[in-house]
Design an enzyme around this catalytic site. Structure first.
Site, PDB file in Angstrom:
ATOM      1  N   GLU A 189      -6.861   4.487   7.342  1.00  0.00           N
ATOM      2  CA  GLU A 189      -6.766   5.592   7.649  1.00  0.00           C
ATOM      3  C   GLU A 189      -8.281   7.017   6.668  1.00  0.00           C
ATOM      4  O   GLU A 189      -8.423   7.994   6.874  1.00  0.00           O
ATOM      5  CB  GLU A 189      -5.622   6.101   6.259  1.00  0.00           C
ATOM      6  CG  GLU A 189      -3.958   5.903   7.342  1.00  0.00           C
ATOM      7  CD  GLU A 189      -2.967   5.533   6.779  1.00  0.00           C
ATOM      8  OE1 GLU A 189      -2.908   5.755   5.468  1.00  0.00           O
ATOM      9  OE2 GLU A 189      -1.998   4.887   7.020  1.00  0.00           O
TER      10      GLU A 189
ATOM     11  N   GLY B 277       1.534   2.305  11.030  1.00  0.00           N
ATOM     12  CA  GLY B 277       2.960   3.800  10.428  1.00  0.00           C
ATOM     13  C   GLY B 277       3.989   3.664  11.631  1.00  0.00           C
ATOM     14  O   GLY B 277       4.148   4.929  12.034  1.00  0.00           O
TER      15      GLY B 277
ATOM     16  N   LYS C 173       0.447   4.324  -0.150  1.00  0.00           N
ATOM     17  CA  LYS C 173      -0.435   5.503   0.420  1.00  0.00           C
ATOM     18  C   LYS C 173      -0.117   6.593  -0.672  1.00  0.00           C
ATOM     19  O   LYS C 173      -0.161   6.409  -1.908  1.00  0.00           O
ATOM     20  CB  LYS C 173       0.243   5.616   1.421  1.00  0.00           C
ATOM     21  CG  LYS C 173      -0.307   4.382   2.236  1.00  0.00           C
ATOM     22  CD  LYS C 173      -0.074   4.852   4.213  1.00  0.00           C
ATOM     23  CE  LYS C 173      -0.633   3.231   4.457  1.00  0.00           C
ATOM     24  NZ  LYS C 173      -0.416   3.456   5.925  1.00  0.00           N
TER      25      LYS C 173
ATOM     26  N   HIS D  43      -9.856   1.378   4.588  1.00  0.00           N
ATOM     27  CA  HIS D  43      -8.307   1.905   5.298  1.00  0.00           C
ATOM     28  C   HIS D  43      -8.210   2.861   6.437  1.00  0.00           C
ATOM     29  O   HIS D  43      -9.783   3.167   6.711  1.00  0.00           O
ATOM     30  CB  HIS D  43      -7.574   2.134   3.898  1.00  0.00           C
ATOM     31  CG  HIS D  43      -6.027   2.125   4.975  1.00  0.00           C
ATOM     32  ND1 HIS D  43      -5.896   3.231   5.753  1.00  0.00           N
ATOM     33  CD2 HIS D  43      -4.976   1.345   4.810  1.00  0.00           C
ATOM     34  CE1 HIS D  43      -4.796   2.855   6.089  1.00  0.00           C
ATOM     35  NE2 HIS D  43      -3.828   1.723   5.621  1.00  0.00           N
TER      36      HIS D  43
ATOM     37  N   GLU E 131      -6.199  -4.903  10.176  1.00  0.00           N
ATOM     38  CA  GLU E 131      -4.724  -3.865  10.709  1.00  0.00           C
ATOM     39  C   GLU E 131      -5.561  -3.272  11.703  1.00  0.00           C
ATOM     40  O   GLU E 131      -5.821  -2.217  11.969  1.00  0.00           O
ATOM     41  CB  GLU E 131      -4.398  -2.836   9.477  1.00  0.00           C
ATOM     42  CG  GLU E 131      -4.156  -3.742   7.763  1.00  0.00           C
ATOM     43  CD  GLU E 131      -3.666  -2.602   7.591  1.00  0.00           C
ATOM     44  OE1 GLU E 131      -2.810  -2.482   6.759  1.00  0.00           O
ATOM     45  OE2 GLU E 131      -4.604  -1.046   7.211  1.00  0.00           O
TER      46      GLU E 131
ATOM     47  N   SER F 231       2.811  -2.110  10.135  1.00  0.00           N
ATOM     48  CA  SER F 231       4.083  -1.998  10.323  1.00  0.00           C
ATOM     49  C   SER F 231       5.571  -3.644  10.263  1.00  0.00           C
ATOM     50  O   SER F 231       5.926  -4.196  10.699  1.00  0.00           O
ATOM     51  CB  SER F 231       4.554  -1.486  12.360  1.00  0.00           C
ATOM     52  OG  SER F 231       4.020  -0.309  12.233  1.00  0.00           O
TER      53      SER F 231
ATOM     54  N   ASN G  74       0.911  -1.015  -0.359  1.00  0.00           N
ATOM     55  CA  ASN G  74       0.373   0.027   0.373  1.00  0.00           C
ATOM     56  C   ASN G  74       0.970   1.627   0.329  1.00  0.00           C
ATOM     57  O   ASN G  74       1.224   1.569   1.399  1.00  0.00           O
ATOM     58  CB  ASN G  74      -0.551  -0.340   1.146  1.00  0.00           C
ATOM     59  CG  ASN G  74      -1.808   1.169   1.353  1.00  0.00           C
ATOM     60  OD1 ASN G  74      -1.559   1.370   0.669  1.00  0.00           O
ATOM     61  ND2 ASN G  74      -2.044   1.279   2.609  1.00  0.00           N
TER      62      ASN G  74
HETATM   63  P1  PGA Z   1       2.363   0.137   7.472  1.00  0.00           P
HETATM   64  O1  PGA Z   1       1.468  -0.016   6.910  1.00  0.00           O
HETATM   65  O2  PGA Z   1       3.482  -0.649   6.595  1.00  0.00           O
HETATM   66  O3  PGA Z   1       3.589   1.585   6.657  1.00  0.00           O
HETATM   67  O4  PGA Z   1       2.224   0.019   9.097  1.00  0.00           O
HETATM   68  C1  PGA Z   1       0.255  -0.487   6.767  1.00  0.00           C
HETATM   69  C2  PGA Z   1      -1.047   0.108   6.174  1.00  0.00           C
HETATM   70  O5  PGA Z   1      -1.442   1.052   6.740  1.00  0.00           O
HETATM   71  O6  PGA Z   1      -1.464  -0.664   5.464  1.00  0.00           O
END
Ligand code: PGA
Length: 248
Positions: free
Chosen positions: A96, A172, A11, A94, A166, A211, A9
């Site tokens: 976010e 993140g 982003k 997601h 998640e 992460s 992803n």
């Molecule tokens: P990350 O993001 O691996 O940077 O924690 C995962 C995601 O948001 O899908």
């Protein structure tokens, strides 16, 4: 045996040039017969990726899809548009999107249905915040997010979908769920689906996200109900992303 899936992803990162280089570097590390690897790119780069990835082992997805089919929805991108860009997958819900852009359980269920109408596989993202985990609400939250889709789309619709668990506190942040913490929730998600349809529960891919990196991927991916990963930060580096893919 479920097929595994490693999905990046990206982003809102990169430029057209850096996106093309990242895509090339990932494809260079793949063999023609590799399967189960995909990247979710910003909408505006999907056309370039379509040209680059035709006949390659790398699949492409979008990071969202509109909850409507077409019409006066300024700024939105429909599932049929994503289909034209040869998207195999679309992330829906997601965290976010849910926390910054107001995506609700209901609109996420609509997005899920819109993707499927066009034959795009929705990747339903679910997960609890830190406050929800600390309040022992983890299972209630993921059940609520999952049930919203099952109620609208029907249990059979899960057949052509992917789920990504998640935990929001792991996204993140560098803090990953332990192998056991993640497995516990993955197992509960699969059991909830199995209560309605065991064949679909056995088959559905449930990815872990939050992460995931080369150093922790092997342990997570070895758990019985973790079928792959949705990877943010580490997917922006081709070597790390490929290392995670190879660790499955
Ligand atoms: P990350 O993001 O691996 O940077 O924690 C995962 C995601 O948001 O899908």
């Amino acid at each position: 045996m479920r097929q595994s899936l490693i999905m990046g992803n990206w982003k809102m990162n990169g430029s057209l040039e850096s996106t093309k280089s990242l895509c090339s570097a990932i494809m260079e590390g793949l063999n023609a017969d590799d399967t189960g690897i995909a990247v979710c790119a910003p909408y505006v780069y999907l056309s370039a990726l379509k040209d680059m990835t035709t006949n390659s082992a790398l699949s492409v997805g979008a990071q969202n899809v509109a909850d409507q089919t077409s019409g006066a929805y300024t700024g939105e991108i429909s599932a049929s548009m994503l289909k034209e860009m040869a998207c195999t997958y679309a992330l829906v819900g997601h965290s976010e999107r849910r926390s910054y852009y107001g995506d609700t359980d209901d609109s996420v269920a609509d997005r899920f249905c819109e993707a499927q109408k066009e034959g795009i596989v929705p990747v339903l993202c679910i997960g609890e915040t830190l406050a929800e985990r600390e309040a022992n609400e983890t299972f209630n939250v993921v059940n609520r997010q999952l049930d919203a889709v099952i109620e609208k789309a029907g249990i059979d619709a899960l057949e052509n979908s992917v789920i990504a668990y998640e935990p929001v506190w792991a996204i993140g942040t560098g803090v990953t769920a332990s192998d056991e913490q993640a497995q516990e929730v993955h197992k509960a998600i699969r059991e909830r689906i199995a209560a309605k349809n065991t064949a679909i529960a056995d088959k559905i891919q449930i990815l872990y996200g939050g992460s995931m990196k080369p150093g922790n991927a092997k342990g997570l991916l070895a758990m019985a109900d973790i079928d792959g990963g949705l990877i943010g930060g580490a997917s922006l580096d081709a070597a790390s992303f490929l290392e995670i893919y190879r660790s499955i």
